[in-house]
Every structure is written in C-alpha cells, then in structure tokens.
Design a protein around this motif. Sequence first.
Motif: not given
Length: 464
Positions: A462, A458-459, A399, A441-444, A438-439, A455
């Motif tokens: 995955e 959680d990443a 991102t 992506r999860r953070a928005g 991935q962190s 995050y």
Amino acid sequence: MKPLCQILSTAQMRAAEDALVQASDSVETLMERAGTGAAEWIWRMAAGRSVTVLCGPGNNGGDGYVIARALQERGLHVDVIAPIAPKTDAARTARARWAGEPVEHADNCIFVDCLFGTGLGRPIADDLLVLLRELALAHHYCIAVDLPSGVDSDNGEMLNEALPNYDLTIALGAWKFAHWLVPAMVQMGAKRLVDIGIQPGRDTARVSIPPVFKAPDRTAHKYSRGLLAVVAGEMHGAAILAAKAAQHGGAGYVKIFAGEGDDMATHPPDLVVDCGSLFNPAPDHRIDAFLVGPGLGRSAEARARLDWVLSCDLPTVCDADALVLLEPRMLEKRDCPIIVTPHAGELEVLANVFGAVGLDRAEQAIELAEGIEGVLVAKGPDTMIAAPGAPLVIMPSATSWLSTAGTGDILAGLIASRLATGMAAHDAAEQGCWLHAQSARRAGSAFSASDLNDYISDAYGEFM
C-alpha cells in the motif's frame, strides 16, 4: 512540514492566530473562515435535516453563529441555543450577522457543540453540563466544533465526567493534542480539519503521514538490503514472531541468534537460527541492526546478552524485557542509533530509571528520548514518537484489535527491519508503526499476532 499535519498547543494556536491578524486578517475574518469551513462538513452530514447549534460566550460560540447563518443560507432549518451572551467582540459581531433569536430548547436531527473550544482549563459549570448532555441525547448525531466541550486541548484529559460522545469533530486551523490523545480522542468520532491559513511553525508536533516505499534496486542482494540480528532468550516464540515480521518489513536477511544450549529446534524453515556464535568478542561484520528484548527474559544471562548487544554499538531496537533491564551505564559509550519501544508499564519503568517522573505522557516521552539519546516509541492507542531535537510525532490511531499478546513483538520486528535497511532511526520507527497499523486493518477482527504477520506484505504494497 505540511501545514495541515501540525499539532499546536493552546499557546501556539493563539500565537499563530495573532500572527495572521497582525499580517492582514481580522479576528472576524478568521471566524468567518472557520465557521463557513465547519458548516461545509455539517451540511454534508445533515443532508437536508434540521440542526441545533449550542453557542458559548467565546469565539467558539462565535464560530457557531457563523455556522448557523451559513446553514440557514443554504436552506436548512437551524435552531441556536445560547445560554450565555457573547463576551468577545468577534462573537458579538457573528451573532449580529446571524440576526436570529436563540431558543431555549430544540429537538432536531443534528447537534453542533460550539459551547467551549480550545483553551478551556476548568470543568464546565453544572447547569451548562446538564444542557450539553440533554442536547446530545435529544439528537441523532452529534458534532463538535474545534473540540468537544469539557476537554483539555493540551493533554486530552476530560475536565468533566460523562461527557457526550460525538460522531464528528471538526478541528479549526490546526490539530490540537487532544484530537490525538486518549482519553479525549475516543469520544470524537471521525475527525476533519478546516484550514484557516495557519502557517507551519518551527518545532511543532505533528501527525505522522504515510510513508512511501520503493522496491529494492535491481542489483540488490540479501546483504545489501540489510541483515537484522534478532537476539533470542528464554521465550523463543516472541523472538520468532518478531523475526517473521522483520522478514516482511524490508530487510533482506533476518537471522535469530541464540545462546549455546538454547533449544531452537522448532522454528519456521525459512528462518535461520544460529546458536552460540553471536556472543564472540566481535559480532558478524555483516550485521546492520540488532533487535533485542522479545522473549529475552530478565535473568542474569538475559542482562548479559543485552549488555553485550549494546556494547557492539550497532543500530539497535530494544523492546519488552530489554526495557526492564536497560540501565543508563549500558548506553554511555554508544554512538549508533537506538530505538526503544515501551508500552505504558514499560514507560513507567524507564521513567523511574532515567529520572523522568512527574510528567504527562508527552513530556515524559520527550524527556526519556533525551535521556537515552535515541528514539522512543511510546506504544498505545495514541502512539507517540520522540527523539532529541525533533518535534513530537503522534501516529493516527490504529485498530483496537491490536490489543492482544504478541503484537508488540510484531511492531518491534517491523521497526528493526526498517532500521536494518539503513533508514534513519526516526523514519524507521514511523514506518514500522504504519506497517503495523495497516497490517492490522487488513487482518480485520479478533486476529492473533501470528495472523497479523500474514498481512504485512500486502500492507507494505500500500505504501509503494
């Protein structure tokens, strides 16, 4: 290597196709595979809507005729625009099998660009460029087959200005460098790959694939999982950011080391900070890896700390200020792995110091990895990882919200954490990049570097 992960240059792609033809296939057979495979993706996107295919004179245009025929056989209305007649035998055969008549203008829903593909080395002529732009503007959705026309497939450079943007790019046979490098990748939209039977090559570049992690052994303890020493400097916040990330990256023990007199009073309670004991003649024998650079500064004291860390000859990640201070002499007596993580500006600094100027970015990364005899992570929207004797690896784009201060410190901490767990340097670099992406992506959206740390756990899950 998985066949669909490899990235081929123009020359490598031609050689791979030639090998298929010599083995048993014909160019026409390969064109049928490519065109019908691409037509499957276009069919899904069209969803019954009409299609315009722009066919060029070469084999990319031949793919377009196959696509047109395949879509018409499925009942779609297809218009073909062919400003130049086919110039290859395979393209002529494909046009004959299509058996339709090109039109001069079309205003449908889906535009398919089959004008020029891999191997274009010069700008598109003005009249064709105008046609390409007009067709892109006249349609609701744009699809590029193999590559958007006007792109250099080997370095991702734009050969013309103001080229169209695409909603989908369908690569044929193998990925090309342009699919993963800026500026070209920015205009490609989603990317899909059609397999035409190209076999994995030796020493070819590849796109990184997600790692697989596992939980610590049931008998694990904090030292068996790896002790990472994060060396602090003038700006403690960066070292703390990196250390916090490293705590979530797999290492069992992350410890910040600061010099005597460094004020590290304000730090998270779960981070151990040691002031003064690191810079003894011998480091703590339990240390598995070092991270040096985030917030280090560029003073004589900072240079001395970097010099000392590298002289310890333990697995080491150098980031940020350490890259500006790094000198070839500091690496002369090292045997343990080193990973450097420069952004674009730091890459140029290293190139000047280690003699890798006048090269494109991929060549520069490879040359610098050889120069430092270690792994180089060239950070950016098209992050690439180079190492001596290993194929170049390009990370899938993450991102763009990562373009904020401090996220590079997070990445350095993650890579160093993976290194401390005992991973090989190249694997640690790839895994750290995946965790970082991935962190994010999860953070928005619109997150800060400290937000990103929340995050990582959680990443990590995955990939288990």
